[in-house]
Write an enzyme that holds these catalytic residues in place. Structure first.
Site, short mmCIF file in Angstrom:
data_model
loop_
_atom_site.label_atom_id
_atom_site.label_comp_id
_atom_site.label_asym_id
_atom_site.label_seq_id
_atom_site.Cartn_x
_atom_site.Cartn_y
_atom_site.Cartn_z
N GLU A 150 -9.97 5.85 6.91
CA GLU A 150 -8.53 6.13 6.87
C GLU A 150 -8.10 7.36 6.07
O GLU A 150 -7.17 8.06 6.48
CB GLU A 150 -7.79 4.91 6.30
CG GLU A 150 -7.89 3.67 7.16
CD GLU A 150 -7.42 2.44 6.40
OE1 GLU A 150 -8.13 2.01 5.48
OE2 GLU A 150 -6.33 1.94 6.72
N ARG A 201 0.83 -1.20 0.00
CA ARG A 201 0.00 0.00 0.00
C ARG A 201 0.87 1.26 0.00
O ARG A 201 0.54 2.25 -0.65
CB ARG A 201 -0.98 0.01 1.17
CG ARG A 201 -2.03 1.12 1.08
CD ARG A 201 -3.12 1.00 2.14
NE ARG A 201 -4.20 0.10 1.77
CZ ARG A 201 -5.26 0.45 1.02
NH1 ARG A 201 -5.38 1.69 0.55
NH2 ARG A 201 -6.19 -0.42 0.74
N1 MTE Z 1 -12.72 5.37 14.30
C1 MTE Z 1 -12.81 5.09 15.62
N2 MTE Z 1 -13.60 5.85 16.38
N3 MTE Z 1 -12.12 4.06 16.18
C2 MTE Z 1 -11.26 3.27 15.43
O1 MTE Z 1 -10.64 2.34 15.94
N4 MTE Z 1 -10.33 2.82 13.17
C3 MTE Z 1 -10.00 3.37 11.86
C4 MTE Z 1 -11.23 4.04 11.24
N5 MTE Z 1 -11.87 4.92 12.18
C5 MTE Z 1 -11.14 3.56 14.01
C6 MTE Z 1 -11.92 4.62 13.49
C7 MTE Z 1 -9.49 2.39 10.91
S1 MTE Z 1 -7.86 1.96 10.99
C8 MTE Z 1 -10.27 1.82 9.94
S2 MTE Z 1 -9.64 0.77 8.80
C9 MTE Z 1 -11.71 2.12 9.87
O2 MTE Z 1 -12.14 3.01 10.88
C10 MTE Z 1 -12.47 0.81 9.98
O3 MTE Z 1 -13.84 1.00 10.01
P1 MTE Z 1 -14.73 1.23 8.69
O4 MTE Z 1 -14.16 0.38 7.62
O5 MTE Z 1 -16.07 0.82 9.12
O6 MTE Z 1 -14.61 2.68 8.37
N1 HPA Z 2 -5.83 -2.57 4.80
C1 HPA Z 2 -5.98 -3.21 5.95
N2 HPA Z 2 -5.73 -4.50 6.10
C2 HPA Z 2 -5.33 -5.19 5.02
C3 HPA Z 2 -5.16 -4.58 3.80
C4 HPA Z 2 -5.43 -3.20 3.67
O1 HPA Z 2 -5.29 -2.60 2.60
N3 HPA Z 2 -4.75 -5.51 2.92
C5 HPA Z 2 -4.66 -6.65 3.62
N4 HPA Z 2 -5.01 -6.47 4.89
MO1 MOS Z 3 -7.44 -0.01 9.51
S1 MOS Z 3 -5.43 0.24 9.60
O1 MOS Z 3 -7.30 -0.83 7.94
O2 MOS Z 3 -7.65 -1.25 10.63
#
Ligand code: MTE
Ligand code: HPA
Ligand code: MOS
Length: 808
Positions: free
Chosen positions: A759, A357
């Protein structure tokens, strides 16, 4: 006592916070409003695109939300604590088990020898021991587990690790640079290139070389790692685990036990934050609790202390970079060559997809005609680094943003101008990995932000301010974001859901995603309510459970609502389709004429309550529950060549940060930040703005205050508590914080045309780091390029000021 809750990010009413709501999202404009909507749902009202409070907000703030440590303990529960390696590298000779077993309250001590089957908790390569065996790999590695009557006694005994562990020390490799020099990697180097970077570099009118690094970052979830394992009848386990990946926890526990997957059930109602830190690394805790519970036939809970959490688990990879770029008189990049060296720690964990990534985000917003990237995953004697919001994307994109800033300073042009000249544009829109940048919002979005933030006027004001202010200096920067959405491992892009409609018309939805504060359950419930045309209050989302939806992917890569929202919609649609013939019959109209809306089904000029319809359907023996499934279409990826279409679409954004730097102390303050971020057509603007604000401040912490320091000789992580590791506080928020959503439907067929939000906004505060660099540049000669480190702590800022002023 132990009731960590995600901090509510809503500071409406705080006079320091100036939140601008995009006029397009105003209810008067017919779309979404950010005003929380808690009243009864009027008829003919969409359930998506509306700001609903997080389904657990009232529980978070009252302390009623149940985290794993709040679950009433079953009779006979024992508590585990981990004994950690005191050395960074060595051979494990023996463990004084007698010493440990003699300690008060100790019931058992487990070592690697007690693991019934595979001693591994690594997600991809099986190179991650649950408990050390033979080799000690880092200070903090779990070597044994003490199981005691209570947690305090378990921890006291485990703290004797230094005395109990006998080991022969070996030299340790503590930095990525050292490991790289030795050619010591966790996976083979990865290369991604296009064109002929070497020749284009040689021919370029200007060249710039760089050698730079960015530190790692601790997830600092408020709820630490925890697992609670309860033995069930006939060789089975129920595990409550704070994890983003229940299915993988199930698998890894089954492998460690030598069991079949059906013997293990993993549940997670919510996490007090995960941020990537519970994607793979919740496994060690689940495995230890599971092994202990099975051996002792007693429930076992393992909740680690914050210091141990820091010492045991990994975090965001720190990256080292070496680059050479060639560019023309206008600052257009003609060639770029870069080495990216990530500090992976002792094992592979998710380091390979993280590096992939990073390589796929080095381009960020920019067309790079000739590029050669080399990714090295350095193996060191430290914690094994893992997923953290952005998953390598931030580390890749930050490098090009530093490069573009350097080019601008060399040429004496505003960095924004150089950025715009390099943007992906028609005809120049193929990424180095072969995906077309479709539906490119970079230009319209930045143009709008330049205008709403008053960028150009403020640039002039800041130049004037700095000329008359010898001690305080201001800086300004605009940085764009393009972030690819999808797991970069194709098969992970799938999800399942289960929707139950009960005979009273209420609905329970279960899906493969996990709730970590981001509001996924709220969004999925909205999608189901919308599909069935019923009020959101009629829909409840239940705990993630491997016995309800099987073989799920981690809730990660920001795909939670994209994948699970679509799967839940699919399930709700199936139920709706089964109800339609009956509804048409009862209303005396064709199925085509039916509308499910406002808690009713209408057709042929008549209406029928949803509840009434459901009650009748039950009597007619119509199935009122359904599964649902979704797999993202159109993805392909060649992992060896790093070519293909890894992303379903891109999310875009941009931020302008203004900072004030005290050149005597090196302290910095973000005086204003303007953000415009693309979430497609928002499913829930309040939640999305919360995600953007949270990610912005979290990224700001990474780049300004969160510094990890390992002892250069012993390898001990010195910054293993909030006393020395500084995450941002409410006081570090931009004093004037203007977050708006760029409202444009996703061109890809995503759930209600929304876009993932978790993210991408973590990359927005690159603008803060570069604004600090801009302020420091005001202390030096014209066209100076401050050697500012990241994180830009006061010490780093002072060093950079000294470097530019002594050069003058
Ligand atoms: N928001 C909160 N409040 N707490 C969290 O742990 N994790 C982040 C983001 N926002 C997180 C957060 C990360 S690393 C990811 S990948 C996404 O939320 C995962 O949730 P989603 O795919 O439902 O957005
Ligand atoms: N994000 C988070 N976790 C993962 C990914 C990614 O892009 N690819 C494989 N595991
Ligand atoms: Mo988020 S780093 O893909 O849990």
């Amino acid at each position: 006592m132990n009731k960590p809750a995600e901090l509510p990010m809503d500071r409406a009413g705080d006079p320091r916070v100036n939140r601008t709501v995009d006029p397009i999202l105003d209810p008067a404009a017919g779309h979404a409003s950010t005003a929380l909507d808690s009243g009864p749902t009027p008829e003919s009202r969409p359930q998506v695109g509306v700001s609903r409070a997080h389904e657990s907000a009232h529980l978070h703030v009252s302390g009623e939300a149940v985290y794993i440590d709040d679950i009433a303990e079953a009779h006979g529960t024992l508590h585990a604590a981990l004994g950690l390696s005191p050395i960074a590298h060595g051979t494990l000779v023996s463990i004084d088990l007698e010493l440990l077993r003699r300690q008060p309250g100790v019931v058992a001590v487990l070592t690697a020898a007690d693991i019934p089957a595979e001693n591994n908790c690594g997600p991809l390569l099986h190179d991650d021991p649950i408990l050390a065996e033979g080799e000690l790999r880092y200070v903090g590695q779990p070597v044994f587990a003490v199981i005691a009557r209570d947690r305090e006694l378990a921890r006291r005994a485990a703290a004797l690790a230094k005395q109990a562990i006998v080991a022969t020390p070996h030299p340790a490799v503590l930095t990525a640079r050292e490991a790289h020099a030795l050619g010591q990697y966790v996976i083979p180097p990865m290369h991604l290139s296009r064109g002929d970077a070497a020749s284009a570099l040689a021919a370029a009118p200007h060249r710039l070389e760089g050698d730079w690094a960015v530190g790692g970052q601790e997830q600092f979830y408020l709820e630490g790692q925890i697992s609670y394992a309860l033995p069930q009848e006939n060789q089975a386990l129920l595990i409550h685990c704070s994890t983003q990946h229940p299915s993988e926890m199930q698998q890894l526990v089954a492998h460690a036990m030598g069991w079949q997957a059906h013997q293990v059930t993993v549940q997670c109602r919510r996490m007090g934050g995960g941020f990537g830190g519970k994607e793979s690394q919740s496994a060690l805790f689940a495995c230890v609790a599971a092994i202990a519970a099975t051996q002792l036939r007693r429930p076992v809970k393992l909740r680690v202390d914050r210091d141990d959490d820091f010492l045991v688990t990994g975090r965001r990879h720190g990256f080292d970079y070496r680059w050479s770029v060639g560019f023309d008189d206008e600052g257009r990049i003609l060639a770029a060559e870069i080495d990216l060296i990530s500090n992976c720690g002792h094992s592979a964990d998710l380091s390979a997809p993280v590096m992939a990534r990073a390589l796929c985000h080095f381009d960020n917003a920019y067309w790079l005609p000739n590029v050669a990237m080399h990714g090295y995953c350095a193996k060191t004697n430290t914690q094994s680094n893992t997923a953290f919001r952005g998953f390598g994307g931030p580390q890749g994109a930050l490098a090009i943003e530093m490069i573009v800033d350097g080019i601008a300073r060399r040429l004496g042009v505003d960095a924004l101008t150089v950025r715009q000249r390099n943007f992906y544009r028609e005809g120049h829109d193929l990424t180095p990995y072969g995906q077309q940048v479709e539906d490119n919002l970079l230009r319209p979005l930045t143009d709008r932000l330049i205008e709403t933030s008053g960028y150009h006027a403020r640039r002039a004001e800041i130049t004037a301010f700095n000329a008359g202010s010898p001690v305080l200096k201001k800086g300004l920067a605009l940085t764009p974001v393009k972030f690819g959405i999808s797991f970069n491992v194709v098969h992970l892009n799938q999800a399942g859901a289960l929707v139950h409609v009960y005979t009273d018309g209420s609905v329970l939805v279960n899906h493969g995603g996990t709730e970590m504060g981001q509001g996924l359950n709220t969004k999925v419930a909205q999608v189901v309510a919308h599909e069935l045309g019923i009020p959101a209050a009629s829909v409840r989302a239940s705990a993630t459970d491997t016995s309800k939806v099987a073989n799920t992917s981690a809730t990660a890569a920001s795909t939670g609502s994209d994948l699970n929202g679509k799967a839940a919609q699919d399930a709700a649609r199936k139920i709706k389709r089964r109800l339609m013939p009956l509804a048409a019959r009862l209303l005396g109209c064709g199925e085509d004429a039916l509308v499910f809306d406002g808690g009713e089904v209408r057709g042929g000029g008549q209406a029928l309550g949803f509840k009434e319809l459901v009650a009748k359907a039950y009597l007619e023996r119509i199935q009122l529950w359904s599964d649902g499934f979704y797999a993202t279409p159109g993805l392909h990826w060649d992992r060896a060549k790093l070519q293909g279409k890894p992303f379903y679409y891109y999310a875009f954004g941009a931020a302008v940060a203004e900072v004030l730097v005290d050149t005597l102390t090196g302290e910095t303050r973000v005086t204003r930040a303007d953000v415009l971020h693309d979430v497609g057509r928002s499913l829930n603007p309040a939640l999305d703005i919360g995600q953007v604000e949270g990610a912005f401040v979290q990224g700001q912490g990474w780049l300004t205050s969160e510094e990890l320091v390992w002892h250069p000789k012993s390898g001990l992580l010195l910054t293993h508590a909030p006393s020395t590791y500084k995450i941002p506080t409410a006081n570090d928020m931009p004093r004037d914080f203007r977050v708006a959503l760029f409202d444009a439907p996703n061109a890809a067929d995503s759930i209600h045309r929304s876009k993932a939000v978790g993210e991408p906004p973590l990359l927005l505060p690159f603008s803060v780091l570069l604004a600090i660099k801009d302020a420091v540049a005001a202390c030096g000669a014209e066209r100076c390029d401050p050697p500012l480190r990241a994180p830009a702590t006061p010490e780093a800022v002072l060093d950079a000021i000294e470097a530019v002023s002594s050069a003058t």
